[in-house]
Design a protein around this motif. Structure first.
Motif, PDB file in Angstrom:
ATOM      1  N   UNK A   1      10.223   9.238 -10.269  1.00 20.52           N
ATOM      2  CA  UNK A   1       9.256   8.365 -10.923  1.00 20.52           C
ATOM      3  C   UNK A   1       9.864   7.043 -11.398  1.00 20.52           C
ATOM      4  N   UNK A   2      10.973   7.111 -12.136  1.00 21.98           N
ATOM      5  CA  UNK A   2      11.520   5.892 -12.736  1.00 21.98           C
ATOM      6  C   UNK A   2      12.019   4.901 -11.680  1.00 21.98           C
ATOM      7  N   UNK A   3      12.682   5.425 -10.655  1.00 20.72           N
ATOM      8  CA  UNK A   3      13.161   4.516  -9.610  1.00 20.72           C
ATOM      9  C   UNK A   3      11.987   3.939  -8.823  1.00 20.72           C
ATOM     10  N   UNK A   4      10.911   4.709  -8.697  1.00 27.56           N
ATOM     11  CA  UNK A   4       9.729   4.214  -7.984  1.00 27.56           C
ATOM     12  C   UNK A   4       9.017   3.140  -8.787  1.00 27.56           C
ATOM     13  N   UNK A   5       8.937   3.331 -10.103  1.00 25.67           N
ATOM     14  CA  UNK A   5       8.324   2.301 -10.960  1.00 25.67           C
ATOM     15  C   UNK A   5       9.126   1.000 -10.861  1.00 25.67           C
ATOM     16  N   UNK A   6      10.454   1.134 -10.921  1.00 26.79           N
ATOM     17  CA  UNK A   6      11.301  -0.052 -10.775  1.00 26.79           C
ATOM     18  C   UNK A   6      11.118  -0.724  -9.433  1.00 26.79           C
ATOM     19  N   UNK A   7      11.005   0.079  -8.388  1.00 24.40           N
ATOM     20  CA  UNK A   7      10.812  -0.451  -7.039  1.00 24.40           C
ATOM     21  C   UNK A   7       9.467  -1.174  -6.928  1.00 24.40           C
TER      22      UNK A   7
ATOM     23  N   UNK B   1       0.823  -1.211   0.000  1.00 24.18           N
ATOM     24  CA  UNK B   1       0.000   0.000   0.000  1.00 24.18           C
ATOM     25  C   UNK B   1       0.854   1.258   0.000  1.00 24.18           C
ATOM     26  N   UNK B   2       1.904   1.271   0.810  1.00 26.07           N
ATOM     27  CA  UNK B   2       2.766   2.454   0.907  1.00 26.07           C
ATOM     28  C   UNK B   2       3.506   2.692  -0.407  1.00 26.07           C
ATOM     29  N   UNK B   3       4.010   1.627  -1.021  1.00 20.46           N
ATOM     30  CA  UNK B   3       4.718   1.788  -2.300  1.00 20.46           C
ATOM     31  C   UNK B   3       3.754   2.269  -3.385  1.00 20.46           C
ATOM     32  N   UNK B   4       2.528   1.747  -3.388  1.00 19.83           N
ATOM     33  CA  UNK B   4       1.533   2.215  -4.365  1.00 19.83           C
ATOM     34  C   UNK B   4       1.209   3.694  -4.146  1.00 19.83           C
TER      35      UNK B   4
END
Length: 391
Positions: free
Chosen positions: A328-334, A311-314
């Motif tokens: 954004x890009x590092x979060x998408x990868x994560x 939930x937190x990552x979303x």
């Protein structure tokens, strides 16, 4: 304004690093678990005597079925015994239990905990020590050959063994979701850890100990509701290993209702906070002494529960899309790394339409987790019972 902007960026980077470390940790052990091969245990030449402790608090709905199942194990009858530790059972249940070829030890406490119940059981049976003690929950059923598998692991020299606890059935989509979280934890914290040479995590039931070692581990266990975790810290502090009987099952009833899930998670989160406070400093001390396994165990108290982490990552992903595009890009990868780490832990045979229905229960699980956090204080002060056998 520049100061506020700087502070905001510092906070954002702290959050990003915190989430990244958690996802990287889970992904590393999940990949390790996927690449691992199951440890083989040769058939033992010696049949050790095993005592099965089954503590239960107001478990009238399931305990008789569990007792009857336990005495049907395909292990020599003179080599194992079943001991029910009965806390607050009805007279009718006690009468039925006493008619079976088992031992019944009645206990009562002002504040009930499994650790106290086990201490009383050890006192009551100390006159007849055995080789191995196996702990089951009141709703657990062992798969055929489980006691032989435990004995084989002890033949190889282990003093502590954790069985593969898995779902007994899937009464509801929510129960399947709960079963998935169990298998993910098995994959990451047991299979994955063993794959890289670290001890398996204990899980509270389906765990077996060398008798004398178990007695020493229980000494001054206290009022903690996490007696299994306290014993785990004590084991790993001594540099002992814990085997994982991968694929040797103990079947466990999964939570089918959100209110029961919330109560259970309140207790688990309270337990995590308890051990974070207790072992935070010692974890770093042990790391500098070379005890990586102990530090790894303490590090697990830093992690968010899996449902909450998703939930937190979303949420973080949504925020980066609209407000913090530089992440954004590092979060998408994560995000995809987290999804991969968790999905690898779910058995392939479970991938069907029912699993999709289970995933739709994630918002309900998250709401239950948030509700659970409101009751952490209560869970730290008193025993919260998770009922079994309810439809």
């Amino acid at each position: 304004m520049n100061v506020l902007y700087l502070l905001l960026n510092i906070v954002l980077y702290i959050i990003l690093v915190y989430l990244f470390i958690q996802v990287a940790y889970l992904l590393f052990y999940s990949i390790a678990g996927k690449l691992a091969s199951k440890e083989k245990f040769a058939e033992a030449k010696t049949l050790r005597k095993i005592r099965i402790f089954i503590p239960g608090y107001k478990e009238d709905a399931v305990i008789i079925s569990t007792a009857k199942d336990a005495i049907q194990q395909d292990y020599p009858k003179d080599k194992y015994e079943v001991v029910i530790i009965a806390d607050s059972f009805s007279e009718a249940t006690l009468t039925t239990l006493k008619s079976l070829p088992i031992k019944v030890i009645e206990v009562s406490f002002e504040k009930s905990t499994k650790g106290k119940a086990l201490e009383k059981a050890v006192e009551a049976t100390a006159h007849a020590p055995v080789d191995i003690v196996l702990i089951l929950d009141a709703d657990n059923h062992m798969s055929p050959g489980f006691l032989h598998a435990v004995n084989n692991a002890f033949e190889k020299g282990y003093q502590v063994v954790q069985g593969h606890r898995t779902a007994k059935d899937f009464k509801t989509p929510f129960a399947l979701l709960d079963a998935c979280t169990e298998e993910i934890n098995n994959h990451i914290f047991r299979r994955g850890h063993v794959a890289v040479g670290l001890p398996s995590a204990l899980i509270g039931s389906g765990m077996a100990f060398q008798w004398d070692f178990f007695v020493s581990l229980l000494h001054n266990i206290g009022d903690t509701s996490g007696e299994d975790k306290e014993m785990e810290y004590r084991i790993i502090r001594q540099g002992k290993d814990i085997a994982f009987l991968d694929g040797r099952y103990v079947y466990d009833e999964k939570v089918a209702k959100t209110d029961v899930f919330s109560k259970q998670r309140s207790r688990w989160i309270a337990m995590q906070i308890e051990f974070f406070e207790k072992y935070f400093v010692e974890g770093w001390v042990q790391l500098f002494r070379g005890n990586v396994a102990f530090f790894d165990k303490v590090f697990q108290t830093y992690l968010l529960p899996r449902v909450m982490l998703v939930a937190v990552v979303c949420l973080w992903l949504v925020l980066t899309i609209f407000f913090f595009k530089e992440f954004l890009y590092i979060t998408i990868g994560m995000f995809f790394a987290l999804v991969l780490a968790l999905l690898m832990g779910i058995p392939i045979k479970w991938y069907n339409k029912k699993l999709l229905m289970a995933f739709l229960q994630i918002p309900s699980a998250l709401f239950s987790m948030l509700k659970a956090m409101l009751h952490i204080g209560k869970a730290r002060k008193q025993f919260i019972h998770t009922p079994h056998g309810e439809s």
